[in-house]
Design an enzyme around this catalytic site. Structure first.
Site: not given
Ligand code: BES
Ligand code: MN
Ligand code: ZN
Length: 483
Positions: A249, A254, A261, A272, A331, A333, A335
């Site tokens: 990933k 993020d 967030k 991230d 959030d 995101e 996956r």
């Protein structure tokens, strides 16, 4: 930098001597310069140095610092504790101004020497690119380490692996607007330049639109930066041998998207892309060690930005596999981009097994804390081998379950699947894994959730200082070398 030579010479600005309790008891020391023998005896007679683990005692030998480093009882000393102790000694004020350091270990076993190499190269790593150098504090300035051990291939390999780990850390630690998807592409192109048996496929926005990587595109929709799926095909093994795919990933930032967030959770989100960075570090290692396997190294690059164009909670989006996904939360995101990348790579590269690496869930931090990466796998053999690699490398893993009934946790009323788990707040790591599993098409698969382990925020953890740790690079490298 690290060099190996044997025996010890006491010719550098400092020599560190690791000493265990039995050595103190039996007065059974390695070569100590004649001029020091007397003072060492006094120190021991007076009971000033008992070799308790972590104890430091400096002596002066002419212009040289000789630092006695206690490691406690040999039978109680784990390699983790050893890394920690040696790291502490190397970063101690006694060596502040010292550039060349000799190290003598208490027990010249391979395990001990490898741990010492890691203490030197991983333990003293510090991210200081944006700090104005302080002439008075050179504690973390790069030292040249001379380990009193005869050179061996294994030691050189351990040192090389540490460089891969530190490359991963550099990528994670730098600004999100520096380490973009384009920066990743450049880094990867640089790594594989001139290498035979390697090919590269880079999909950017246009190609993704053509191929229908709709989930990946949706996540990046609010960003000014280009999404990228970068796939390196590394042909180190036999021509008809199977492939292992590593898929990382790479969310360069993020924000959470429209499900923004809050303060307190957003500040470190440049981390991230740690999964993708771990893939890069592992590729560097595969090249340095000439690993004889066929491997797909994939970096799934996007930025989850907040903008008028951002994808929205409640949207339904079709991915590369054809399945539609209800966006329960923007959030969640990671996956989404991973699902598209896994579908694409499984369909077009047909790997025999897939391992994804991702800072995927805050729930994993709650479940396992900061020292153990979460492992979820559909394949017991793969899980076992990864766990074994984790054990050997001290790059720790703990397996969490996945089971048929979890399907219900990601059902949607309006789409084929939803990107948030049900009930809310329950088993967030395994429901995220279940989401991913539904894009694996039955390919043996393991998922490493490094949300808790990739980054130290603030206080030192294990033998890592503040910032990125390079979690999973050592274990993946070991796994690829030995399986
Ligand atoms: N990147 C985060 C997970 C994360 C949290 C990584 C803390 C490192 C440290 C991920 O994209 C995320 O935001 N996950 C959400 C999922 C939720 C909305 C279902 C989470 O864990 O809160
Ligand atoms: Mn997120
Ligand atoms: Zn994320």
């Amino acid at each position: 930098m690290i060099s190996f030579r044997h025996p010890a010479k006491f010719d550098k600005e400092a020599t560190l001597i690791l000493i265990d309790k039995d050595q103190v008891k039996n007065r059974n020391f390695p070569v100590i310069p004649k001029a020091l023998k007397e003072s060492v005896r006094h120190v021991l007679d007076a009971g000033q140095f008992a070799a308790d683990n972590g104890q430091l005692f400096p002596l002066i030998n002419g212009k040289q610092v000789v630092l006695l480093v206690g490691v406690g009882k040999k039978s109680d000393l784990s390699t983790t504790a050893l890394r920690l102790t040696l790291r502490g000694a190397l970063l101690s004020s006694y060596l502040k101004k010292v550039k060349d350091v000799e190290i003598i270990v208490h027990d010249p076993k391979d395990d001990v020497i490898k741990a010492a190499i890691e203490a030197a190269l991983i333990g003293t790593y510090a991210w200081e690119k944006y700090k104005t150098p302080d002439k008075n504090d050179t504690t973390t300035a790069k030292k040249h380490i001379f380990l009193a051990a005869a050179p061996k291939r294994e030691y050189a390999e351990t040192a090389a692996i540490c460089e891969g780990v530190n490359l991963t850390r550099d990528l994670i630690n730098d600004n999100a607007d520096t380490v973009t998807s384009t920066y990743f592409e450049k880094t990867l192109r640089g790594l594989v330049k001139g290498e035979k048996n390697i090919s590269l496929e880079v999909l950017d926005k246009k190609e993704m639109e053509k191929c229908g990587l709709g989930l990946h595109l949706a996540v990046n929709q609010g960003s000014k930066k280009e999404p990228k799926l970068i796939i390196v095909r590394y042909k180190g093994g036999s021509k008809d041998g199977d492939y292992t795919a590593l898929i990382g990933k790479g969310m360069t930032y993020d924000t959470g998207g429209l499900n923004l967030k809050p303060t307190g959770h957003i500040e470190t989100m440049r981390q991230d892309m740690s999964g993708a960075a771990a893939v890069v570090g592992t590729l560097k290692n595969a090249l340095a060690l000439n690993i004889k396997k066929n491997i797909i190294f994939a970096c799934v690059m996007a930025e989850n930005a907040i903008d008028a164009l951002s994808y929205k909670p409640g949207d339904v989006i079709r991915g590369y596999s054809g399945k539609t996904v209800e966006i329960g939360n923007t959030d969640a995101e990671g996956r989404l981009v991973l699902a598209d990348a896994m579908s694409y790579i499984i369909k077009n590269y047909k790997p025999a097994r897939v391992i994804d690496i991702a800072t995927l869930t805050g729930a994993c931090v709650v479940a396992l804390g900061h020292d153990y990466t979460g492992l979820v796998a559909s394949d017991d053999k793969l899980a076992q081998k990864l766990s074994q690699a984790a054990e050997v490398t001290d790059d720790r893993l703990w397996r969490l379950p996945i089971y048929p009934e979890l399907k219900d946790s990601v059902k949607s009323r309006i789409a084929d699947i939803r990107n948030t788990g049900f009930p809310k707040g329950a088993g967030g790591t395994i429901t995220a894994a279940e989401f991913l599993r539904q894009f694996t098409e039955g390919t043996p698969w393991a998922h490493l959730d490094i949300a808790g382990t990739a980054f130290v925020d603030g206080k030192q953890r294990m033998y890592f200082g503040h910032g990125a740790t390079g979690a999973s690079v050592r274990l993946l490298t070991h796994y690829l070398m030995n399986n």
